[in-house]
Design a protein around this motif. Structure first.
Motif, PDB file in Angstrom:
ATOM      1  N   VAL A  18       0.872  -1.180   0.000  1.00 27.00           N
ATOM      2  CA  VAL A  18       0.000   0.000   0.000  1.00 27.00           C
ATOM      3  C   VAL A  18       0.911   1.234   0.000  1.00 27.00           C
ATOM      4  O   VAL A  18       1.744   1.384   0.904  1.00 27.00           O
ATOM      5  N   SER A  19       0.749   2.085  -0.995  1.00 28.57           N
ATOM      6  CA  SER A  19       1.632   3.258  -1.095  1.00 28.57           C
ATOM      7  C   SER A  19       1.208   4.350  -0.121  1.00 28.57           C
ATOM      8  O   SER A  19       0.059   4.376   0.336  1.00 28.57           O
ATOM      9  N   SER A  20       2.140   5.264   0.162  1.00 28.42           N
ATOM     10  CA  SER A  20       1.813   6.355   1.085  1.00 28.42           C
ATOM     11  C   SER A  20       0.663   7.200   0.538  1.00 28.42           C
ATOM     12  O   SER A  20      -0.151   7.703   1.308  1.00 28.42           O
ATOM     13  N   ALA A  21       0.565   7.324  -0.788  1.00 32.46           N
ATOM     14  CA  ALA A  21      -0.537   8.098  -1.383  1.00 32.46           C
ATOM     15  C   ALA A  21      -1.875   7.394  -1.155  1.00 32.46           C
ATOM     16  O   ALA A  21      -2.882   8.036  -0.823  1.00 32.46           O
ATOM     17  N   GLN A  22      -1.874   6.067  -1.309  1.00 31.59           N
ATOM     18  CA  GLN A  22      -3.109   5.296  -1.056  1.00 31.59           C
ATOM     19  C   GLN A  22      -3.504   5.390   0.416  1.00 31.59           C
ATOM     20  O   GLN A  22      -4.684   5.496   0.748  1.00 31.59           O
ATOM     21  N   ILE A  23      -2.504   5.334   1.288  1.00 29.99           N
ATOM     22  CA  ILE A  23      -2.768   5.442   2.728  1.00 29.99           C
ATOM     23  C   ILE A  23      -3.405   6.792   3.036  1.00 29.99           C
ATOM     24  O   ILE A  23      -4.428   6.879   3.715  1.00 29.99           O
ATOM     25  N   ALA A  24      -2.805   7.861   2.503  1.00 30.87           N
ATOM     26  CA  ALA A  24      -3.293   9.216   2.785  1.00 30.87           C
ATOM     27  C   ALA A  24      -4.746   9.374   2.338  1.00 30.87           C
ATOM     28  O   ALA A  24      -5.579   9.950   3.066  1.00 30.87           O
ATOM     29  N   GLU A  25      -5.048   8.831   1.159  1.00 30.18           N
ATOM     30  CA  GLU A  25      -6.404   8.933   0.623  1.00 30.18           C
ATOM     31  C   GLU A  25      -7.406   8.183   1.513  1.00 30.18           C
ATOM     32  O   GLU A  25      -8.469   8.686   1.841  1.00 30.18           O
ATOM     33  N   ARG A  26      -7.018   6.991   1.930  1.00 35.56           N
ATOM     34  CA  ARG A  26      -7.909   6.155   2.750  1.00 35.56           C
ATOM     35  C   ARG A  26      -8.091   6.743   4.160  1.00 35.56           C
ATOM     36  O   ARG A  26      -9.193   6.711   4.719  1.00 35.56           O
ATOM     37  N   ASN A 161      -2.502 -12.641   3.886  1.00 38.56           N
ATOM     38  CA  ASN A 161      -1.652 -13.092   4.978  1.00 38.56           C
ATOM     39  C   ASN A 161      -0.170 -12.981   4.630  1.00 38.56           C
ATOM     40  O   ASN A 161       0.498 -13.972   4.348  1.00 38.56           O
ATOM     41  N   ARG A 162       0.336 -11.757   4.645  1.00 32.95           N
ATOM     42  CA  ARG A 162       1.752 -11.497   4.415  1.00 32.95           C
ATOM     43  C   ARG A 162       2.264 -10.649   5.566  1.00 32.95           C
ATOM     44  O   ARG A 162       1.514  -9.861   6.135  1.00 32.95           O
ATOM     45  N   PHE A 163       3.520 -10.799   5.924  1.00 32.58           N
ATOM     46  CA  PHE A 163       4.088  -9.973   6.984  1.00 32.58           C
ATOM     47  C   PHE A 163       4.529  -8.644   6.369  1.00 32.58           C
ATOM     48  O   PHE A 163       5.293  -8.615   5.412  1.00 32.58           O
ATOM     49  N   VAL A 164       4.016  -7.563   6.926  1.00 33.66           N
ATOM     50  CA  VAL A 164       4.294  -6.243   6.353  1.00 33.66           C
ATOM     51  C   VAL A 164       5.015  -5.338   7.356  1.00 33.66           C
ATOM     52  O   VAL A 164       4.944  -5.543   8.566  1.00 33.66           O
ATOM     53  N   ILE A 165       5.681  -4.341   6.802  1.00 31.85           N
ATOM     54  CA  ILE A 165       6.374  -3.343   7.638  1.00 31.85           C
ATOM     55  C   ILE A 165       6.058  -1.947   7.084  1.00 31.85           C
ATOM     56  O   ILE A 165       5.567  -1.801   5.972  1.00 31.85           O
ATOM     57  N   GLY A 166       6.333  -0.931   7.872  1.00 31.04           N
ATOM     58  CA  GLY A 166       6.154   0.454   7.443  1.00 31.04           C
ATOM     59  C   GLY A 166       4.902   1.073   8.022  1.00 31.04           C
ATOM     60  O   GLY A 166       4.049   0.376   8.567  1.00 31.04           O
ATOM     61  N   TYR A 167       4.804   2.402   7.931  1.00 35.15           N
ATOM     62  CA  TYR A 167       3.668   3.156   8.452  1.00 35.15           C
ATOM     63  C   TYR A 167       3.373   2.746   9.909  1.00 35.15           C
ATOM     64  O   TYR A 167       2.255   2.473  10.291  1.00 35.15           O
ATOM     65  N   GLY A 168       4.439   2.658  10.690  1.00 30.88           N
ATOM     66  CA  GLY A 168       4.308   2.327  12.110  1.00 30.88           C
ATOM     67  C   GLY A 168       4.594   0.880  12.430  1.00 30.88           C
ATOM     68  O   GLY A 168       4.923   0.534  13.567  1.00 30.88           O
ATOM     69  N   MET A 169       4.502   0.019  11.423  1.00 27.85           N
ATOM     70  CA  MET A 169       4.671  -1.415  11.686  1.00 27.85           C
ATOM     71  C   MET A 169       6.127  -1.843  11.535  1.00 27.85           C
ATOM     72  O   MET A 169       6.837  -1.366  10.669  1.00 27.85           O
ATOM     73  N   ALA A 172      11.079  -6.547  14.343  1.00 27.49           N
ATOM     74  CA  ALA A 172      12.081  -6.388  15.402  1.00 27.49           C
ATOM     75  C   ALA A 172      12.411  -4.909  15.630  1.00 27.49           C
ATOM     76  O   ALA A 172      13.592  -4.536  15.699  1.00 27.49           O
ATOM     77  N   GLU A 173      11.359  -4.091  15.699  1.00 27.18           N
ATOM     78  CA  GLU A 173      11.460  -2.640  15.997  1.00 27.18           C
ATOM     79  C   GLU A 173      11.987  -1.788  14.846  1.00 27.18           C
ATOM     80  O   GLU A 173      12.038  -0.564  14.964  1.00 27.18           O
ATOM     81  N   VAL A 174      12.354  -2.413  13.742  1.00 31.97           N
ATOM     82  CA  VAL A 174      12.885  -1.654  12.604  1.00 31.97           C
ATOM     83  C   VAL A 174      11.775  -1.419  11.576  1.00 31.97           C
ATOM     84  O   VAL A 174      10.784  -2.164  11.550  1.00 31.97           O
ATOM     85  N   TYR A 175      11.919  -0.390  10.756  1.00 27.48           N
ATOM     86  CA  TYR A 175      11.076  -0.051   9.605  1.00 27.48           C
ATOM     87  C   TYR A 175       9.796   0.721   9.941  1.00 27.48           C
ATOM     88  O   TYR A 175       8.978   0.948   9.069  1.00 27.48           O
ATOM     89  N   ARG A 176       9.593   1.124  11.206  1.00 22.45           N
ATOM     90  CA  ARG A 176       8.349   1.840  11.536  1.00 22.45           C
ATOM     91  C   ARG A 176       8.236   3.156  10.758  1.00 22.45           C
ATOM     92  O   ARG A 176       7.155   3.651  10.495  1.00 22.45           O
ATOM     93  N   ASN A 177       9.384   3.753  10.425  1.00 21.85           N
ATOM     94  CA  ASN A 177       9.415   5.044   9.747  1.00 21.85           C
ATOM     95  C   ASN A 177       9.137   4.975   8.246  1.00 21.85           C
ATOM     96  O   ASN A 177       8.971   6.008   7.604  1.00 21.85           O
ATOM     97  N   VAL A 178       9.112   3.776   7.672  1.00 24.38           N
ATOM     98  CA  VAL A 178       8.932   3.641   6.220  1.00 24.38           C
ATOM     99  C   VAL A 178       7.532   4.171   5.843  1.00 24.38           C
ATOM    100  O   VAL A 178       6.542   3.733   6.413  1.00 24.38           O
ATOM    101  N   PRO A 179       7.450   5.125   4.894  1.00 25.40           N
ATOM    102  CA  PRO A 179       6.156   5.767   4.606  1.00 25.40           C
ATOM    103  C   PRO A 179       5.127   4.865   3.917  1.00 25.40           C
ATOM    104  O   PRO A 179       3.931   5.050   4.094  1.00 25.40           O
ATOM    105  N   ASP A 180       5.596   3.906   3.100  1.00 28.03           N
ATOM    106  CA  ASP A 180       4.679   2.957   2.448  1.00 28.03           C
ATOM    107  C   ASP A 180       4.569   1.693   3.300  1.00 28.03           C
ATOM    108  O   ASP A 180       5.441   1.422   4.124  1.00 28.03           O
TER     109      ASP A 180
END
Ligand code: IMP
Ligand code: MG
Length: 190
Positions: A18-26, A161-169, A172-180
Motif C-alpha cells: 500500500v503506497s503512502s498516497a493510497q494510505i493518505a487517501e484512505r 496473509n503477508r508480513f508487512v512493515i512500514g507506516y508504524g509497523m 524487530a522494531e525496525v522499519y516503523r518510519n517507512v512511509p509505504d
C-alpha cells in the motif's frame, strides 16, 4: 534471539503493498466517515482515540488530524507475544490509559488486526471503564489469520496473509518510519 542475529534488508528493496498516497487517501476517507458518525453524538467531552503502542502511533497521528471533530488521544501498550502467538493468556497490559474514559465515546486505534487476540483483550479491558461507546479502527486487517471472532468498525485496508512493515509497523522494531506499507521478504516475521 539477539538483535545481531537478525537480518534487516533495506526497505526500498521490498515490494510496496500500500503506497503512502493510497494510505493518505484512505485515512482522509476514514476521517470523514468517523466525523460523520460522531457528529452530534456529544457527551459534552471530545471523542477519545486510544492508540496501541507502538505500531498505531503513526496511523493515530494521521487519523486524529483527518477527523474533523474535536478529539483527544491516549495510549496503551501490551506485551508482544513474539512469533509464537500461542494463546490469549500471552497478552498483557504494560501501559494503561492516563485519563478516565467513563461516559466517553472511545475508538481503539490499532495498526493491524491479525489473530484478534490483542484487540479482544483490550476491548474487554476498556469496556470495564464503562465508556459511552467503544469502536475499533485498524489500519490493516488480515482476516485470514483470525483466531478469535472480532471485527473492526473502521478498516483502512484488508490485506492477504503477508508480513508487512512500514507506516508504524515493525520487524524487530525496525522499519516503523517507512512511509509505504511494504512486504517483508519471505514472510520472515511469521
Ligand atoms: P493480534 O491481532 O493479536 O494477532 O495482534 C496484532 C499485532 O501483531 C499488531 O498490533 C502488530 O503489532 C502485530 N502484527 C501482526 N501482523 C503483523 C505484520 O504483518 N507486521 C508487523 N506487525 C504485525
Ligand atoms: Mg502492535
Amino acid at each position: 534471539m539477539p538483535t545481531s542475529a537478525l537480518v534487516f534488508p533495506p526497505a526500498v528493496d521490498m515490494d510496496v503493498l500500500v503506497s503512502s498516497a493510497q494510505i493518505a487517501e484512505r485515512v482522509a476517507e476514514l476521517g470523514r466517515e468517523i466525523s460523520k458518525d460522531y457528529q452530534g453524538q456529544s457527551t459534552g467531552h471530545p471523542l477519545v482515540l486510544i492508540g496501541v503502542l507502538k505500531g498505531a502511533a503513526i496511523f493515530l497521528s494521521d487519523l486524529a488530524r483527518a477527523i474533523q471533530i474535536d478529539n483527544t488521544f491516549d495510549f496503551v501498550a501490551v506485551s508482544s507475544y513474539g512469533r509464537a502467538r500461542v494463546s490469549s493468556g500471552a497478552v498483557k497490559l504494560i501501559k494503561d490509559i492516563d485519563n478516565p474514559i467513563e461516559g466517553r465515546h472511545v475508538i481503539l486505534v490499532e495498526d493491524i488486526l491479525d489473530t484478534g487476540l490483542t484487540l479482544s483483550y483490550l476491548r474487554g479491558l476498556m469496556l470495564q471503564h464503562k465508556p459511552a461507546s467503544l469502536k475499533i479502527a485498524t489500519c490493516l486487517d488480515k482476516p485470514e489469520r483470525r483466531l478469535v471472532p472480532i471485527e473492526a468498525d473502521y478498516v483502512g485496508f484488508k490485506i492477504p496473509n503477508r508480513f508487512v512493515i512500514g507506516y508504524g509497523m515493525d520487524y524487530a522494531e525496525v522499519y516503523r518510519n517507512v512511509p509505504d506499507i511494504r512486504i517483508f521478504p519471505n514472510d520472515a516475521g511469521h
